[in-house]
Design a protein around this motif. Structure first.
Motif, mmCIF file in Angstrom:
data_model
loop_
_atom_site.group_PDB
_atom_site.id
_atom_site.type_symbol
_atom_site.label_atom_id
_atom_site.label_comp_id
_atom_site.label_asym_id
_atom_site.label_seq_id
_atom_site.Cartn_x
_atom_site.Cartn_y
_atom_site.Cartn_z
ATOM 1 N N THR A 444 0.827 -1.209 0.000
ATOM 2 C CA THR A 444 0.000 0.000 0.000
ATOM 3 C C THR A 444 0.860 1.257 0.000
ATOM 4 O O THR A 444 0.606 2.226 -0.734
ATOM 5 N N GLU A 445 1.914 1.236 0.830
ATOM 6 C CA GLU A 445 2.802 2.388 0.903
ATOM 7 C C GLU A 445 3.521 2.620 -0.424
ATOM 8 O O GLU A 445 3.670 3.769 -0.868
ATOM 9 N N ALA A 446 3.957 1.533 -1.073
ATOM 10 C CA ALA A 446 4.634 1.676 -2.367
ATOM 11 C C ALA A 446 3.701 2.266 -3.413
ATOM 12 O O ALA A 446 4.121 3.084 -4.247
ATOM 13 N N GLY A 447 2.431 1.865 -3.406
ATOM 14 C CA GLY A 447 1.465 2.442 -4.342
ATOM 15 C C GLY A 447 1.279 3.933 -4.126
ATOM 16 O O GLY A 447 1.202 4.719 -5.096
ATOM 17 N N LYS A 448 1.222 4.350 -2.857
ATOM 18 C CA LYS A 448 1.070 5.776 -2.561
ATOM 19 C C LYS A 448 2.306 6.558 -3.012
ATOM 20 O O LYS A 448 2.192 7.663 -3.568
ATOM 21 N N LYS A 449 3.497 5.984 -2.766
ATOM 22 C CA LYS A 449 4.720 6.665 -3.181
ATOM 23 C C LYS A 449 4.783 6.817 -4.697
ATOM 24 O O LYS A 449 5.245 7.844 -5.212
ATOM 25 N N LEU A 450 4.301 5.811 -5.405
ATOM 26 C CA LEU A 450 4.313 5.893 -6.866
ATOM 27 C C LEU A 450 3.371 6.998 -7.351
ATOM 28 O O LEU A 450 3.711 7.760 -8.274
ATOM 29 N N ASP A 451 2.197 7.095 -6.738
ATOM 30 C CA ASP A 451 1.268 8.174 -7.120
ATOM 31 C C ASP A 451 1.896 9.542 -6.856
ATOM 32 O O ASP A 451 1.804 10.457 -7.704
ATOM 33 N N MET A 452 2.537 9.681 -5.705
ATOM 34 C CA MET A 452 3.165 10.968 -5.397
ATOM 35 C C MET A 452 4.334 11.239 -6.335
ATOM 36 O O MET A 452 4.568 12.389 -6.739
ATOM 37 N N ALA A 453 5.092 10.200 -6.707
ATOM 38 C CA ALA A 453 6.217 10.395 -7.614
ATOM 39 C C ALA A 453 5.744 10.850 -8.985
ATOM 40 O O ALA A 453 6.371 11.720 -9.609
ATOM 41 N N ARG A 454 4.646 10.280 -9.462
ATOM 42 C CA ARG A 454 4.107 10.705 -10.757
ATOM 43 C C ARG A 454 3.648 12.153 -10.712
ATOM 44 O O ARG A 454 3.813 12.919 -11.669
ATOM 45 N N THR A 455 3.038 12.546 -9.592
ATOM 46 C CA THR A 455 2.615 13.945 -9.436
ATOM 47 C C THR A 455 3.822 14.877 -9.406
ATOM 48 O O THR A 455 3.815 15.951 -10.030
ATOM 49 N N ASN A 456 4.877 14.432 -8.697
ATOM 50 C CA ASN A 456 6.084 15.268 -8.612
ATOM 51 C C ASN A 456 6.752 15.408 -9.974
ATOM 52 O O ASN A 456 7.357 16.451 -10.270
ATOM 53 N N ILE A 457 6.662 14.383 -10.802
ATOM 54 C CA ILE A 457 7.276 14.462 -12.132
ATOM 55 C C ILE A 457 6.601 15.552 -12.964
ATOM 56 O O ILE A 457 7.270 16.337 -13.656
ATOM 57 N N LYS A 458 5.293 15.603 -12.907
ATOM 58 C CA LYS A 458 4.586 16.647 -13.659
ATOM 59 C C LYS A 458 5.030 18.036 -13.202
ATOM 60 O O LYS A 458 5.261 18.935 -14.035
ATOM 61 N N ARG A 459 5.164 18.192 -11.908
ATOM 62 C CA ARG A 459 5.593 19.495 -11.387
ATOM 63 C C ARG A 459 7.039 19.781 -11.775
ATOM 64 O O ARG A 459 7.379 20.906 -12.166
ATOM 65 N N ALA A 460 7.906 18.732 -11.668
ATOM 66 C CA ALA A 460 9.315 18.945 -12.002
ATOM 67 C C ALA A 460 9.489 19.236 -13.485
ATOM 68 O O ALA A 460 10.321 20.095 -13.871
ATOM 69 N N GLU A 461 8.736 18.592 -14.352
ATOM 70 C CA GLU A 461 8.827 18.857 -15.792
ATOM 71 C C GLU A 461 8.350 20.257 -16.122
ATOM 72 O O GLU A 461 8.942 20.965 -16.952
#
Length: 517
Positions: A444-461
């Motif tokens: 469950t924690e890994a799934g949440k981290k992946l969602d947050m990482a995808r969101t951070n990528i959009k912001r970083a790009e």
């Protein structure tokens, strides 16, 4: 000046785009030729290679064969056993039933009888009255005359009796200097105190334990393969990321150097960018080295040559599939699926059967025996110098009477071992339940981290795009662009780590639940 810089930047961007198109054309045209020499592996093919070539898996199969043969051996204890025995013995002396005096007496039986008869006749003649002796003398029957008449007869009698006595001596001769003997014996257990039953149950449990051990080794091998596979995929993605980051900082370095030549940037800005370029090059080198070592580990686990060129199916996938469905199994059922728990249960059962074997030491044992014996010489018709034999059947009973409590002490010690095995199994169950709960939480924690990482990528790009645009317009310093590039690198790296973490956490949960196949 700014306008000229903008035009130069546009021309450079166009040049980069043209170079990228050429590079893509080259990759799509010539990459299949270069990859054809590599071995393309999927996760399933890596698993299959590992299971086929792994030495410990081969050991597990051999152990299963050993346990199978032990169980077959245990079954034979119920059946009658036939054994044959034969031998030859030569001795320097033979067994004698008659002593030497008896042999001498029998050999001289006729001589002794004739002498005795002669003496008896003489004694009888001498005991007659004188008138009788005189009368016999007139008839010519003197003592000497009578003996002369009897001697031929007594000689014949002595010869016959001596021969008869010699025959008796010969009949009693055993001639045991050369003895041939043989027998065939059949033994059938009737009651062994329950030891044979316990032994067979132990063999069944041992075979089941080897199956559980093989299952545990299989899951461990698959777990190691999955970890190594996704480690290679992760490093390959990070290699692409590191190379892309190196291209970004190299482009920034080129732009800053042009700005320095134009006088719109300082030498300090150029040195800062140079440091970033060096760091990016170092990251590429580290990732390349790690990728080579990880592939060597994967090849070793798969049973391939360490220097073999391999290409993984998920290396060039931009987005890893992370929607794998984890089986929903009750915790109690999941604990029961673990081969380690089954092996501990096998240990408890083995200890109990070992106690039953020890208890059999205080119980009577009954055997049915029978067979046929043969010997030469034999005594079935006197002592005959030929083979003769007989059938036999009987019952053997062994009843323990007193052993100073030896068996009782051993039974108590065995029961203590069983108790220890049961406590260890209960402790293992508790730890496995905790492991399953932790594994589910990590998924469950890994799934949440992946969602947050995808969101951070959009912001970083978006942040990097804005920084590059501002830098091209001359309103943002190189330091700001480098910060945006670093943030983009971290976001992409976190995304890769999150995707791999999802994969590994799902594998870890399957292993914890005992369903990793």
């Amino acid at each position: 000046m700014r306008k000229m810089n903008n035009q130069g930047t546009r021309y450079e961007v166009r040049g980069v785009r043209i170079a990228s198109l050429v590079l893509l054309f080259y990759l799509f045209t010539f990459l299949p030729l270069s990859v054809s020499a590599q071995r393309l592996l999927t996760l399933d093919s890596c698993r299959a290679l590992a299971l086929r070539n792994n030495k410990q898996m081969q050991v597990s199969k051999v152990r299963q064969d050993v346990a199978y043969n032990v169980r077959r051996t245990a079954r034979t204890k119920y059946l009658p056993h036939v054994s044959a025995l034969g031998g030859y013995v030569h001795t320097t002396r033979e067994v004698s039933i008659l002593n030497n005096d008896q042999k001498t007496a029998l050999n001289n039986l006729g001589t002794s009888a004739a002498t005795g008869i002669g003496n008896e006749v003489g004694n009888i003649y001498n005991s007659l009255p004188a008138s009788t002796q005189a009368l016999l003398g007139q008839l010519g029957l003197t003592s000497e005359g009578i003996m002369q008449l009897l001697n031929p007869k007594l000689g014949n009698l002595a010869t016959h009796l001596n021969g008869f006595g010699q025959g008796i001596v010969d009949a009693f001769r055993t001639d045991t200097r050369n003895v041939w003997a043989g027998s065939i014996m059949v033994t059938q257990p009737v009651f062994m105190g329950g030891a044979i039953i316990a032994y067979n149950k132990m063999a069944d449990i041992g075979e089941d334990m080897m199956r559980n051990s093989a299952d545990a080794q299989l899951q461990s091998t698959l777990y190691d393969i999955d970890k190594a596979y996704w480690q290679v995929v992760s490093l390959k993605h990070k290699k692409r990321l590191a190379e892309a980051y190196l291209e970004l900082v190299q482009k920034l370095d080129n732009d800053v150097n042009k700005m320095i030549e134009e006088g719109v940037a300082t030498r300090s800005d150029g040195l800062s960018v140079d440091v970033k370029v060096n760091e990016a090059e170092m990251q590429v080198t580290q990732v390349n080295d790690g990728l080579v070592l990880s592939k060597m580990l994967l090849c070793q686990l798969c049973g391939l040559s360490l220097d073999e060129e391999i290409l993984l199916a998920d290396e060039d996938v931009d987005e890893l599939a992370t929607e794998d469905i984890v089986p929903l199994i009750d915790t109690e059922e999941a604990v029961s699926n673990r081969p380690e728990i089954r092996m501990l249960q096998n240990t408890v059962d083995l200890s109990r059967q070992a106690t039953n074997v020890l208890k059999a030491g205080n119980l009577p044992q009954v055997l049915l025996v029978g067979g046929y014996s043969i010997s030469n010489p034999n005594v079935f018709n006197g002592f005959e110098k030929k083979f003769g034999g007989m059938w036999n059947i009987g019952v053997l009973v062994r009843v323990p009477v007193w052993n100073w409590g030896d068996v009782a002490y051993k039974v108590r010690a065995s029961k203590g071992v069983t108790t220890i095995a049961g406590l260890e199994m209960n402790e293992a169950r508790e730890k496995i339940e905790l492991q399953i709960s932790q594994s589910r939480f990590r998924v469950t924690e890994a799934g949440k981290k992946l969602d947050m990482a995808r969101t951070n990528i959009k912001r970083a790009e978006e942040n990097l795009r804005t920084a590059n645009l501002g830098f091209s317009e001359g309103v943002i310093q190189p330091v700001t662009v480098m910060e945006a590039q670093t943030a983009w690198l971290q976001a992409m790296s976190q995304k890769i780590d999150a995707e791999i973490d999802v994969k590994l956490s799902q594998v870890n949960l399957r292993k914890a639940m005992g369903v990793l196949k």
